[in-house]
Design an enzyme around this catalytic site. Structure first.
Site, PDB file in Angstrom:
ATOM      1  N   ARG A  51       0.854  -1.257   0.109  1.00 58.63           N
ATOM      2  CA  ARG A  51       0.033   0.220  -0.106  1.00 58.63           C
ATOM      3  C   ARG A  51       0.919   1.456  -0.052  1.00 58.63           C
ATOM      4  O   ARG A  51       2.169   1.170   0.234  1.00 58.63           O
ATOM      5  CB  ARG A  51      -0.777   0.084   1.056  1.00 58.63           C
ATOM      6  CG  ARG A  51      -0.620  -0.715   2.403  1.00 58.63           C
ATOM      7  CD  ARG A  51       0.544  -0.129   3.317  1.00 58.63           C
ATOM      8  NE  ARG A  51       0.109   1.280   3.351  1.00 58.63           N
ATOM      9  CZ  ARG A  51       1.206   2.321   3.723  1.00 58.63           C
ATOM     10  NH1 ARG A  51       2.426   1.774   3.759  1.00 58.63           N
ATOM     11  NH2 ARG A  51       0.859   3.580   3.727  1.00 58.63           N
ATOM     12  N   GLY A  52       0.165   2.500  -0.252  1.00 60.37           N
ATOM     13  CA  GLY A  52       0.739   3.562  -0.511  1.00 60.37           C
ATOM     14  C   GLY A  52       1.055   3.813  -1.941  1.00 60.37           C
ATOM     15  O   GLY A  52       1.425   2.979  -2.647  1.00 60.37           O
ATOM     16  N   ASP A 225      -2.048  10.555  -2.317  1.00 58.11           N
ATOM     17  CA  ASP A 225      -2.604   9.417  -3.344  1.00 58.11           C
ATOM     18  C   ASP A 225      -2.864  10.233  -4.520  1.00 58.11           C
ATOM     19  O   ASP A 225      -2.662   9.584  -5.436  1.00 58.11           O
ATOM     20  CB  ASP A 225      -3.646   8.806  -2.617  1.00 58.11           C
ATOM     21  CG  ASP A 225      -3.211   7.845  -1.545  1.00 58.11           C
ATOM     22  OD1 ASP A 225      -2.999   6.591  -1.918  1.00 58.11           O
ATOM     23  OD2 ASP A 225      -2.938   8.114  -0.420  1.00 58.11           O
TER      24      ASP A 225
END
Length: 335
Positions: A51-52, A225
């Site tokens: 994730r990220g 994001d």
């Protein structure tokens, strides 16, 4: 381990497969997943093993190479579509996939491009750290979610800025929000900074404003994001609340993200898709139900912080400040 020697990366290519550090298990277990198909990569992204935003883009690039090996040139449209569908908010995913579309359809060429994307992200993070460190005040710095080495090709975006400041001998003490409901701050940021020898204290998401009022928190740095053309920024849910609290206390609020996170085709935050994740992330913890059966749950994974609450956006191309439409456009044309 000293922060000066911290070369942590959540993904690497080894023995003809993509290896991912399973972030669902941290901090209690350090387990590397071996992904040998693009379907494995899709599952890992969707289920938060990786994730990220930058790390998702890197993983997807390797997924394209794995996809060609499995389905051949004729099935690549399906590979791209399935990878693209895994997480809607992080623009780095579509950016990486679009870049991979331009590569000749040979496994060697695709793998080389995936390596390049990962290496460039690491370089971008180190550059952002050097550019952003002077913007941090001394003292307590708050960060939300995990925007560190675990979320990138290595080093980190928001945590990269912190690493660079600490490496310069600055008096930095990190406060990290738990970041509910999946606790990326409590589990991942704390693990990563402790591993690097950087002073970190965990607080619940509702404590930040109090510590700003008492003077313990002097500034905020977070990742992103997706950043719209006007500077509106999507980040992990709860970031908007942190920005409001920082503005109320007159504290700097910095966003650090690679240029691949900037989406100039997106006019404002109103056009950023917000992923709604499973209610189970809210209703359960450690396999135990916390919410009564039958109670409705909302679980948006991200929120949008309006550009008016941002002090600066730090990218590897330079620092953007208000008005962001103008400064981001200038950085677009910078090479």
């Amino acid at each position: 381990m000293s922060f000066l020697d911290d070369n942590l990366s959540p993904l690497r290519w080894q023995d003809d497969a993509l290896l991912l550090l399973d972030q669902r298990l941290l901090p209690n277990e350090e387990k590397w997943l071996t992904l040998s198909s693009y379907e494995d990569v899709c599952t890992a992204i969707r289920e938060l093993a990786v994730r990220g935003a930058p790390a998702i883009g890197c993983a997807a690039a390797y997924g394209v190479a794995l996809g060609l090996r499995k389905v051949g040139p004729g099935g690549m449209a399906r590979v791209h579509a399935e990878l693209l569908s895994t997480r809607p908010t992080a623009v780095n995913l579509s950016w990486a996939l679009e870049r991979m579309r331009k590569v000749p359809l040979s496994f060697e060429a695709l793998l080389a491009e995936a390596h390049a994307i990962k290496d460039e992200d690491l370089h971008a993070c180190r550059t952002m750290g050097a550019l952003g460190a002077p913007l941090l005040p001394d003292g307590g710095i708050l960060t939300h979610c995990n925007a560190g080495a675990l979320a990138t090709g290595g080093y980190g975006t928001a945590l990269g800025v912190i690493r660079a400041a600490v490496a310069q001998g600055r008096a930095i003490r990190v406060f990290a929000d738990e970041t509910r409901p999946v606790l990326q701050g409590a589990r991942l940021t704390a693990w990563e900074l402790q591993r690097s020898g950087i002073d970190v204290t965990i607080i619940t998401d509702s404590m930040a404003a109090h510590l700003m009022a008492t003077g313990e928190i002097k500034g905020v740095v977070v990742g992103a994001d997706r950043i719209a053309r006007n500077g509106d920024t999507a980040n992990k849910i709860g970031t908007y609340s942190v920005a409001l609290a920082a503005a109320a206390h007159g504290l700097p609020f910095l966003v650090a993200a690679p240029w691949s996170t900037v989406d100039l085709a997106c006019e404002s935050g109103a056009h950023i898709p917000i992923e709604e994740r499973s209610a189970d992330e809210v209703t359960h913890h450690g396999g135990r139900r916390l919410v009564p059966e039958g109670v409705r749950v909302r679980n948006p994974a991200f929120d949008v912080t309006p550009a008016r609450y941002l002090t600066a956006i730090v990218t590897e191309r330079g620092i953007a400040g208000p008005p962001f439409v103008e400064s981001l456009t200038l950085l677009r044309d910078k090479r």
